[in-house]
Design a protein around this motif. Structure first.
Motif, PDB file in Angstrom:
ATOM      1  N   SER A  34      -9.958  -6.648  -2.243  1.00  0.00           N
ATOM      2  CA  SER A  34      -9.206  -7.706  -3.015  1.00  0.00           C
ATOM      3  C   SER A  34      -8.608  -8.629  -2.097  1.00  0.00           C
ATOM      4  CB  SER A  34      -7.675  -6.669  -3.468  1.00  0.00           C
ATOM      5  OG  SER A  34      -6.715  -7.474  -3.967  1.00  0.00           O
ATOM      6  N   GLU A  35      -8.348  -8.534  -0.696  1.00  0.00           N
ATOM      7  CA  GLU A  35      -7.865  -9.494   0.208  1.00  0.00           C
ATOM      8  C   GLU A  35      -8.825 -10.071   0.881  1.00  0.00           C
ATOM      9  OE1 GLU A  35      -4.635  -9.986   0.856  1.00  0.00           O
ATOM     10  OE2 GLU A  35      -3.861  -8.307  -0.827  1.00  0.00           O
ATOM     11  N   MET A  83       0.877  -1.208   0.022  1.00  0.00           N
ATOM     12  CA  MET A  83      -0.086  -0.158  -0.044  1.00  0.00           C
ATOM     13  C   MET A  83       0.933   1.374  -0.054  1.00  0.00           C
ATOM     14  SD  MET A  83      -3.217  -0.993   2.594  1.00  0.00           S
ATOM     15  CE  MET A  83      -4.053   0.359   1.935  1.00  0.00           C
ATOM     16  N   ARG A 114      -8.307  -2.349  -1.311  1.00  0.00           N
ATOM     17  CA  ARG A 114      -7.394  -3.467  -1.046  1.00  0.00           C
ATOM     18  C   ARG A 114      -8.420  -4.423  -0.106  1.00  0.00           C
ATOM     19  NH1 ARG A 114      -1.971  -3.599  -0.135  1.00  0.00           N
ATOM     20  NH2 ARG A 114      -1.545  -5.767   0.356  1.00  0.00           N
ATOM     21  N   ARG A 141      -8.668   3.758  -1.422  1.00  0.00           N
ATOM     22  CA  ARG A 141      -7.754   2.807  -1.517  1.00  0.00           C
ATOM     23  C   ARG A 141      -7.860   1.586  -0.563  1.00  0.00           C
ATOM     24  NH1 ARG A 141      -2.670   4.233  -4.043  1.00  0.00           N
ATOM     25  NH2 ARG A 141      -2.765   6.073  -5.548  1.00  0.00           N
ATOM     26  N   THR A 142      -8.191   2.161   0.581  1.00  0.00           N
ATOM     27  CA  THR A 142      -8.232   1.024   1.477  1.00  0.00           C
ATOM     28  C   THR A 142      -9.320   0.079   1.428  1.00  0.00           C
ATOM     29  OG1 THR A 142      -7.288   2.680   3.161  1.00  0.00           O
ATOM     30  CG2 THR A 142      -8.612   0.764   3.828  1.00  0.00           C
TER      31      THR A 142
END
Length: 215
Positions: A58-59, A1, A55, A51-52
């Motif tokens: 995605s995770e 990140m 992420r 952005r967080t």
């Protein structure tokens, strides 16, 4: 990140503690609330948060579906930022299963935020946030300052079987690097631990989803 960390540092600089005189004057206002942050800071906060969420999608691609199984992807878009956010306290947008993920819900304005959030909390020496629960489906907390810039501080968590924060200290205190997101559910008791020296800056966003128009 790495990109998030760079933006986080920019936010931390932008919300650095005001001059003492300006802060004193601001805190004399009714309610003692410093008020909206500048537009540029608001945009930076939004970039960090989006952005967080991307992420997280995605995770942990299953998280949004598990937390918000009835969420609609058809909510009208709405601007979301950190307009009430400065407190001085001394991939893809649709998942493979066809359900909206957190980024999709964020972009469409389908998330219901806690009061005055998303927000930036600035903790100076003696600043703390007493133990509480957020009462929303998910809380995302992103440190914007590196732990080396302050002593004390951090986010404390209590065990579900604890006798209460007035009796027991937190079972765990986390002080992750800037740009590292902490995720926890709204029933988890936690606190902003008192800062002893320096300045700690965190972005916090607690949210559920807005009711469907059909509900």
């Amino acid at each position: 990140m790495e990109g998030t960390i760079t933006i986080a540092a920019a936010v931390a600089r932008a919300v650095a503690t005001p001059q003492a005189a300006a802060l004193e004057q601001e805190m004399e206002q009714p309610g003692g609330w410093p008020g909206p942050v500048p537009v540029a800071v608001d945009e930076l906060c939004s970039a960090v948060l989006r952005r967080t969420l991307t992420r997280i999608d995605s995770e942990l691609p299953w998280l949004a579906v598990r937390l918000f199984p009835g969420a609609s992807a058809g909510t009208e878009p709405g601007a979301v930022g950190c307009a009430n956010s400065s407190r001085i306290l001394g991939g893809n947008s649709i998942s493979s299963r066809g359900a909206p993920n957190l980024t999709e819900l964020y972009d469409r304005g389908a998330l219901k935020w806690a009061s005055r959030e998303p927000g930036v909390n600035v903790y100076t020496a003696g600043g703390e946030f007493l133990a509480h629960t957020d009462g929303h489906a998910l809380t995302v907390l992103v440190p914007l300052s590196h732990p080396a810039r302050f002593s004390g501080g951090g986010t404390g968590f209590w065990h579900p079987d604890a006798r209460g924060h007035r009796v027991e200290p937190p079972a765990l205190v986390l002080k992750p690097d800037a740009g590292t997101a902490l995720l926890f559910c709204g029933h988890v008791e936690h606190a902003g631990v008192s800062v002893e020296r320096g300045e700690r800056v965190v972005l916090v966003a607690s949210f559920s989803t807005r009711p469907s128009p059909l509900q």
